[in-house]
Each structure stands twice: as C-alpha cells, then as structure tokens.
Motif scaffolding. Structure first.
Motif, PDB file in Angstrom:
ATOM      1  N   PHE A  16       0.803  -1.302   0.038  1.00  0.00           N
ATOM      2  CA  PHE A  16       0.081  -0.052  -0.100  1.00  0.00           C
ATOM      3  C   PHE A  16       0.779   1.338   0.039  1.00  0.00           C
ATOM      4  O   PHE A  16       1.958   1.101   0.709  1.00  0.00           O
ATOM      5  N   SER A  17       0.469   2.202  -0.639  1.00  0.00           N
ATOM      6  CA  SER A  17       1.072   3.625  -0.594  1.00  0.00           C
ATOM      7  C   SER A  17       0.151   4.671  -0.640  1.00  0.00           C
ATOM      8  O   SER A  17      -0.788   4.498  -1.175  1.00  0.00           O
ATOM      9  N   ILE A  18       0.346   5.692   0.142  1.00  0.00           N
ATOM     10  CA  ILE A  18      -0.228   6.972  -0.011  1.00  0.00           C
ATOM     11  C   ILE A  18       0.551   7.693  -1.060  1.00  0.00           C
ATOM     12  O   ILE A  18       1.728   7.905  -0.564  1.00  0.00           O
ATOM     13  N   LEU A  19       0.034   8.470  -2.095  1.00  0.00           N
ATOM     14  CA  LEU A  19       0.778   9.168  -2.925  1.00  0.00           C
ATOM     15  C   LEU A  19       1.268  10.314  -2.264  1.00  0.00           C
ATOM     16  O   LEU A  19       0.562  10.867  -1.343  1.00  0.00           O
ATOM     17  N   THR A  24       6.695   4.897   6.518  1.00  0.00           N
ATOM     18  CA  THR A  24       7.941   4.456   7.601  1.00  0.00           C
ATOM     19  C   THR A  24       7.488   3.175   8.399  1.00  0.00           C
ATOM     20  O   THR A  24       7.847   2.056   8.004  1.00  0.00           O
ATOM     21  N   ILE A  25       6.571   3.319   9.124  1.00  0.00           N
ATOM     22  CA  ILE A  25       6.042   2.162  10.079  1.00  0.00           C
ATOM     23  C   ILE A  25       4.582   1.733   9.660  1.00  0.00           C
ATOM     24  O   ILE A  25       3.829   2.386   9.226  1.00  0.00           O
ATOM     25  N   ALA A  26       4.644   0.416   9.614  1.00  0.00           N
ATOM     26  CA  ALA A  26       3.146  -0.207   9.044  1.00  0.00           C
ATOM     27  C   ALA A  26       2.745  -1.280  10.015  1.00  0.00           C
ATOM     28  O   ALA A  26       3.855  -1.953  10.692  1.00  0.00           O
ATOM     29  N   GLN A  27       1.297  -1.569  10.182  1.00  0.00           N
ATOM     30  CA  GLN A  27       1.057  -2.712  10.715  1.00  0.00           C
ATOM     31  C   GLN A  27      -0.216  -3.003  10.173  1.00  0.00           C
ATOM     32  O   GLN A  27      -1.230  -2.451   9.824  1.00  0.00           O
ATOM     33  N   THR A  28      -0.477  -4.473   9.987  1.00  0.00           N
ATOM     34  CA  THR A  28      -1.314  -5.146   9.393  1.00  0.00           C
ATOM     35  C   THR A  28      -2.626  -5.277  10.479  1.00  0.00           C
ATOM     36  O   THR A  28      -2.149  -5.979  11.507  1.00  0.00           O
ATOM     37  N   GLU A  29      -3.756  -4.971  10.062  1.00  0.00           N
ATOM     38  CA  GLU A  29      -4.892  -5.208  11.162  1.00  0.00           C
ATOM     39  C   GLU A  29      -5.567  -6.464  10.603  1.00  0.00           C
ATOM     40  O   GLU A  29      -6.094  -6.537   9.658  1.00  0.00           O
ATOM     41  N   GLY A  43       0.680   5.586  10.879  1.00  0.00           N
ATOM     42  CA  GLY A  43      -0.619   5.581  11.752  1.00  0.00           C
ATOM     43  C   GLY A  43      -1.954   5.689  10.829  1.00  0.00           C
ATOM     44  O   GLY A  43      -2.831   5.578  11.612  1.00  0.00           O
ATOM     45  N   GLN A  44      -2.123   5.810   9.741  1.00  0.00           N
ATOM     46  CA  GLN A  44      -3.187   5.902   9.102  1.00  0.00           C
ATOM     47  C   GLN A  44      -3.635   4.700   8.486  1.00  0.00           C
ATOM     48  O   GLN A  44      -2.675   4.071   7.991  1.00  0.00           O
ATOM     49  N   LEU A  45      -4.900   4.062   8.550  1.00  0.00           N
ATOM     50  CA  LEU A  45      -5.030   2.964   8.075  1.00  0.00           C
ATOM     51  C   LEU A  45      -5.566   3.078   6.645  1.00  0.00           C
ATOM     52  O   LEU A  45      -6.374   4.071   6.153  1.00  0.00           O
TER      53      LEU A  45
END
Length: 195
Positions: A16-19, A24-29, A43-45
């Motif tokens: 995933f990427s936000i344009l 930096t940090i990611a976490q799968t829910e 921090g953004q889902l």
C-alpha cells in the motif's frame, strides 16, 4: 454430492502507498475471525477488508468469515506473525499473516475440506472501499496498460475471470498491489447477499 478433498496455499503480498507521503512504520490489522481490515502506514489505516468465502453451487449461497460468524476461531500473535485457524461450511482454514516491511504483508492460506460438500469453490476475497477506488484503474501482470476497474466488474449474469500473477489497483488517493506465488484465477465483482 461428491467427496471434496483439497488443500491449497495462496501467498499474497499487499503493498500500500499513499501518494506523495513517505512511508515508515506499518502494521496489518487482522481480526480474530481472520478478516484483514487494512494496513496502517504512518498511523493512517489504508482500508480494505478481506474475507474467506465458501461459495455454494451456482453461487446460490455465499458464506463469509466475519465477526461472530464462525463457531470458534482461534487467533494468535507471535511478534510480526498473526495466525487464525477457523472452520465453516465444511472447510478448515489456516491463515498466517506476516508483516513484510512498510505497507506490506504476506498472507499464507490453507483450506481443507473436512466433510462431503457440494461447492462452486473456496475464495480469498478483497473488498476495496468505493470512496477510494470508485474511479480506480487496474494493471495486470506488470503491464503498462491500465484498464478501468469498473470495466472488469462481473455481473450476476456473467462472471468474468482473469488469470494473473499480480494486479495493481490505482486511484488518485491509493494504490494496492497484490502478488500471488502462482498464477491465479481472479473474479472482480460487486457483492451482495453474503451470510
């Protein structure tokens, strides 16, 4: 009725990427019943929802994983790996989700029939939020050619299948990349009437 005995493994890589935003940090829910609800980046889902589905003959019955839908799913977390074991519709599922760096996760699925069952199939489904992907385009197998996602959607009368080892859905706000360990059959459709 026939005796269905199978086991399969699917390896899926989500990116995933936000344009215009560094990652930096990611976490799968991962929910306790097995559905992924997204990957957090900074921090953004990055929203989406997966489910495991058992499809009855002629698509007449669609049963899906969800909150309080399976009798006793078992969830475990060990560091960067989350595991869910559950069963429904005569199928036992094992799902292992492992963090794979920023905005990325590897999903390994195994399904095994535990009783005689008459089915159309067992599917790993990914639902994309319309608010982000309504005007998305899709690239298949690394092709530079973009197609409108809406143009690939199956209807109740006609199910369109395509075979792919990778698929990228892109919109102005989001990008989703999925890579399979082997070429896999994909169905893109709008769903309703899921139990």
């Amino acid at each position: 009725v026939f005796n269905l005995k199978f086991s399969f493994t699917i390896l899926i890589l989500f990116l995933f990427s936000i344009l215009f935003l560094p990652k930096t940090i990611a976490q799968t829910e991962v929910m306790a019943w097995g559905n992924l609800t997204g990957i957090r980046v900074e921090g953004q889902l990055m929203e989406f929802e997966t489910s495991l589905r058992v499809i009855g003959k002629d698509w007449s019955i669609i049963s899906a994983t969800g909150k309080e839908k399976q009798p006793r799913p078992r969830y475990d977390r060990d560091g960067i790996t989350q595991t869910v074991n559950t069963d429904f519709g005569g199928i036992q599922f094992s799902e292992i989700v492992k963090e794979n760096g920023t905005g990325s996760a590897i999903v390994n699925l195994t399904a095994k029939a535990v009783k005689d069952t008459l089915l159309n199939g067992v599917y790993f489904c990914i639902e994309l939020p319309e608010k982000y992907y309504s005007n998305a385009t899709v690239r298949v197998n690394g092709s530079g050619k973009k197609q409108a996602l809406s143009g690939l959607v199956s209807t109740a009368e006609k199910i369109r299948k395509l075979s792919a080892k990778s698929i990228i859905a892109e919109s102005e706000m989001r990008q989703l990349s999925i890579t399979f360990d082997v070429s896999s059959s994909l169905i893109i459709r709008k769903e309703k009437n899921i139990r």
